[in-house]
Write a protein that holds these residues in place. Structure first.
Motif, PDB file in Angstrom:
ATOM      1  N   PRO A 167      -1.739  -0.698   1.095  1.00 31.72           N
ATOM      2  CA  PRO A 167      -2.531  -1.388   2.007  1.00 31.72           C
ATOM      3  C   PRO A 167      -3.944  -0.181   1.582  1.00 31.72           C
ATOM      4  CG  PRO A 167      -0.640  -0.514   2.654  1.00 31.72           C
ATOM      5  CD  PRO A 167      -0.398   0.162   1.160  1.00 31.72           C
ATOM      6  N   SER A 168      -3.933   0.605   0.588  1.00 27.59           N
ATOM      7  CA  SER A 168      -5.824   1.378   1.020  1.00 27.59           C
ATOM      8  C   SER A 168      -6.627   0.633   0.127  1.00 27.59           C
ATOM      9  CB  SER A 168      -5.233   2.724   0.838  1.00 27.59           C
ATOM     10  OG  SER A 168      -5.036   3.291  -0.813  1.00 27.59           O
ATOM     11  N   PHE A 198      11.515   0.711   5.060  1.00 26.80           N
ATOM     12  CA  PHE A 198      10.519  -0.557   4.119  1.00 26.80           C
ATOM     13  C   PHE A 198      10.293   0.118   2.551  1.00 26.80           C
ATOM     14  CE2 PHE A 198       7.021  -2.463   2.532  1.00 26.80           C
ATOM     15  CZ  PHE A 198       7.415  -3.508   1.919  1.00 26.80           C
ATOM     16  N   VAL A 199       9.485   1.603   3.270  1.00 26.53           N
ATOM     17  CA  VAL A 199       9.010   1.860   2.337  1.00 26.53           C
ATOM     18  C   VAL A 199       9.317   2.953   1.279  1.00 26.53           C
ATOM     19  CG1 VAL A 199       7.784   4.304   1.773  1.00 26.53           C
ATOM     20  CG2 VAL A 199       7.191   2.749   3.139  1.00 26.53           C
ATOM     21  N   ALA A 200      11.384   3.195   1.959  1.00 23.78           N
ATOM     22  CA  ALA A 200      11.920   4.297   1.319  1.00 23.78           C
ATOM     23  C   ALA A 200      12.543   2.764   0.256  1.00 23.78           C
ATOM     24  CB  ALA A 200      12.996   4.547   2.297  1.00 23.78           C
ATOM     25  N   ASN A 201      12.395   1.678   0.773  1.00 24.28           N
ATOM     26  CA  ASN A 201      13.491   0.738  -0.101  1.00 24.28           C
ATOM     27  C   ASN A 201      12.286   0.111  -0.973  1.00 24.28           C
ATOM     28  OD1 ASN A 201      15.738  -0.317  -0.748  1.00 24.28           O
ATOM     29  ND2 ASN A 201      15.537  -2.311   0.458  1.00 24.28           N
ATOM     30  N   THR A 205       8.126   2.045  -6.132  1.00 23.15           N
ATOM     31  CA  THR A 205       7.290   0.999  -6.852  1.00 23.15           C
ATOM     32  C   THR A 205       6.167   0.395  -5.645  1.00 23.15           C
ATOM     33  OG1 THR A 205       9.225   0.066  -7.842  1.00 23.15           O
ATOM     34  CG2 THR A 205       7.643  -1.394  -7.543  1.00 23.15           C
ATOM     35  N   ILE A 206       5.133   1.056  -5.968  1.00 23.00           N
ATOM     36  CA  ILE A 206       4.185   0.063  -5.379  1.00 23.00           C
ATOM     37  C   ILE A 206       2.227  -0.218  -5.890  1.00 23.00           C
ATOM     38  CG2 ILE A 206       2.026   0.636  -4.002  1.00 23.00           C
ATOM     39  CD1 ILE A 206       3.786   2.485  -2.463  1.00 23.00           C
ATOM     40  N   LEU A 207       2.468  -1.424  -6.753  1.00 22.07           N
ATOM     41  CA  LEU A 207       1.570  -2.028  -6.783  1.00 22.07           C
ATOM     42  C   LEU A 207      -0.088  -1.120  -6.655  1.00 22.07           C
ATOM     43  CD1 LEU A 207       3.038  -5.360  -7.507  1.00 22.07           C
ATOM     44  CD2 LEU A 207       3.307  -3.181  -8.575  1.00 22.07           C
ATOM     45  N   PHE A 332       0.674   6.033   7.036  1.00 22.19           N
ATOM     46  CA  PHE A 332       1.633   5.609   6.108  1.00 22.19           C
ATOM     47  C   PHE A 332       1.318   6.459   4.991  1.00 22.19           C
ATOM     48  CE2 PHE A 332       2.010   3.272   1.525  1.00 22.19           C
ATOM     49  CZ  PHE A 332       2.751   1.780   2.271  1.00 22.19           C
ATOM     50  N   GLN A 333       0.420   7.126   3.989  1.00 16.70           N
ATOM     51  CA  GLN A 333      -0.167   7.977   3.287  1.00 16.70           C
ATOM     52  C   GLN A 333       1.224   9.099   3.871  1.00 16.70           C
ATOM     53  OE1 GLN A 333      -1.242   7.514   0.581  1.00 16.70           O
ATOM     54  NE2 GLN A 333      -1.739   5.522   1.285  1.00 16.70           N
ATOM     55  N   GLU A 334       1.287   9.852   4.476  1.00 18.19           N
ATOM     56  CA  GLU A 334       1.850  10.274   5.439  1.00 18.19           C
ATOM     57  C   GLU A 334       3.231  10.207   4.662  1.00 18.19           C
ATOM     58  OE1 GLU A 334       1.842  11.411   9.234  1.00 18.19           O
ATOM     59  OE2 GLU A 334       0.227  12.691   9.180  1.00 18.19           O
ATOM     60  N   ILE A 335       3.937   9.018   5.280  1.00 19.23           N
ATOM     61  CA  ILE A 335       5.302   8.581   4.932  1.00 19.23           C
ATOM     62  C   ILE A 335       5.662   8.384   3.336  1.00 19.23           C
ATOM     63  CG2 ILE A 335       7.488   6.584   5.074  1.00 19.23           C
ATOM     64  CD1 ILE A 335       5.725   5.854   7.110  1.00 19.23           C
ATOM     65  N   LEU A 336       4.460   8.042   2.604  1.00 19.58           N
ATOM     66  CA  LEU A 336       4.386   7.666   1.258  1.00 19.58           C
ATOM     67  C   LEU A 336       5.026   9.415   0.874  1.00 19.58           C
ATOM     68  CD1 LEU A 336       2.072   5.574  -0.137  1.00 19.58           C
ATOM     69  CD2 LEU A 336       4.593   4.859  -0.398  1.00 19.58           C
TER      70      LEU A 336
END
Length: 340
Positions: A167-168, A198-201, A205-207, A332-336
């Motif tokens: 998202p960033s 969702f992020v765990a799943n 893999t993030i584009l 969101f970054q903390e979750i990543l």
């Protein structure tokens, strides 16, 4: 003969002075025959629309292109003495966030535009509606197995197989994130419990590019992905074996917008251009020529797509999304980081 010559010279001087005075008056009133537009749109959209406007009105249009953030920062830097008159493009959230740099303007076409596609404060008017969809490759996923809800994206069978952008690095991905938060706002943690699943799943893999999502799904690199309806439709119209679904919990249809720059030197021409962009025939043009969904309720969607009234929508808060972008991105970054 000398008197006649002197008389003719005097007449010519009067004509020149009168013309200059007319130009000065036009510029002072914001009604000159020129217009400067700042736009992050692609030239394939800009050129035909600007050409049509110039031919219809006789108003000369200069276009300055660049990224949305770059151009918005330019508008801010030029406050008090703007170089542009109209900002055309960029997500409505971005325009809302920079609302102090724009002049409220209610388009002459306002009645044909539903409330969700225009600013409640007339800061911006939508240009095209951009629903977020789940796109899937029909050679890899059957229509019955294709995700129908955001919740389906947390199924372990999709682990590491979802095309999603950081998202960033993408305005549309940020919109997708806030859409999911909105859909699950009552989960006890303002939607963040769902986002965590969702992020765990995603399984790491993030584009890094929005265009990589529809291309990756169409090419078979990913079975599913989250993208703009307009981006997916280009592959559908081009014959790729792909289709889309609209999450049943509700999605968003955040438009890209157009806004009048504060203290614009050519404000009347700018208002005419804004009215032109949302006129019925131009909105029909963007549907037929670009496969984009119109913001008007009297223009049909691109062939093969459902009507706007059939799309389930979340209650998307533009102001909240704009005002809380930094905190949302930090969380969101903390979750990543926790998933690493």
């Amino acid at each position: 003969m000398k008197k006649i010559f002197t008389f003719l010279v005097a007449i010519m001087l009067l004509i020149v002075i009168s013309a200059c005075g007319s130009d000065d008056n036009e510029e002072a009133s914001g009604n000159s025959n020129t217009l400067t537009v700042y736009s992050p749109h692609q030239n394939e959209i800009i050129n035909p629309i600007v050409k049509e406007f110039q031919e219809r009105t006789g108003i000369k249009v200069d276009v300055v292109t660049g990224g949305t953030g770059e151009l918005l920062n330019r508008v801010t830097a030029e406050e008090g003495n703007p170089g542009g008159d109209v900002f055309w493009g960029g997500g409505a959230e971005s325009l809302e966030a920079f609302g102090d740099s724009f002049e409220p303007y209610k388009s002459a076409e306002d009645e044909a535009i539903p409330a969700e596609f225009k600013s409640p404060n007339n800061i911006w008017t939508g240009f095209s509606a951009l629903p977020m969809v789940i796109m899937y490759n029909q050679e890899m996923v059957s229509d019955t197995d294709a995700p129908k809800e955001w919740k389906d994206l947390t199924d372990e069978k999709w682990a590491g197989k979802i095309a999603f952008v950081e998202p960033s690095k993408s305005g549309s991905a940020y919109t997708q994130l806030v859409t999911m938060l909105s859909a699950y706002s009552d989960d006890g943690n303002d939607g963040w419990d769902f986002v965590g699943e969702f992020v765990a799943n995603l399984d790491g893999t993030i584009l890094s590019s929005s265009s990589a999502v529809p291309k990756g799904v169409a090419d078979g690199e990913f079975p599913i992905g989250i993208t703009l309806e307009e981006a997916a439709y280009r592959y559908i119209a081009g014959g790729s074996s792909v289709d889309i679904s609209y999450p049943e919990e509700g999605t968003s249809a955040v438009p890209d917008g157009v806004a009048l720059i504060k203290d614009a030197k050519n404000s009347e021409s700018a208002e005419e251009f804004i009215d032109f962009l949302v006129s019925k025939d131009v909105q029909e043009m963007i549907v037929e020529d670009f496969g984009r969904r119109a913001v008007r309720d009297d223009v049909n969607p691109p062939e093969g797509l459902i009507g706007s009234e059939e799309i389930p929508l979340v209650d998307y808060d533009f102001s909240w999304s704009a005002d809380n972008k930094d905190s949302v991105m930090n969380q969101f970054q903390e979750i990543l980081i926790e998933q690493e």
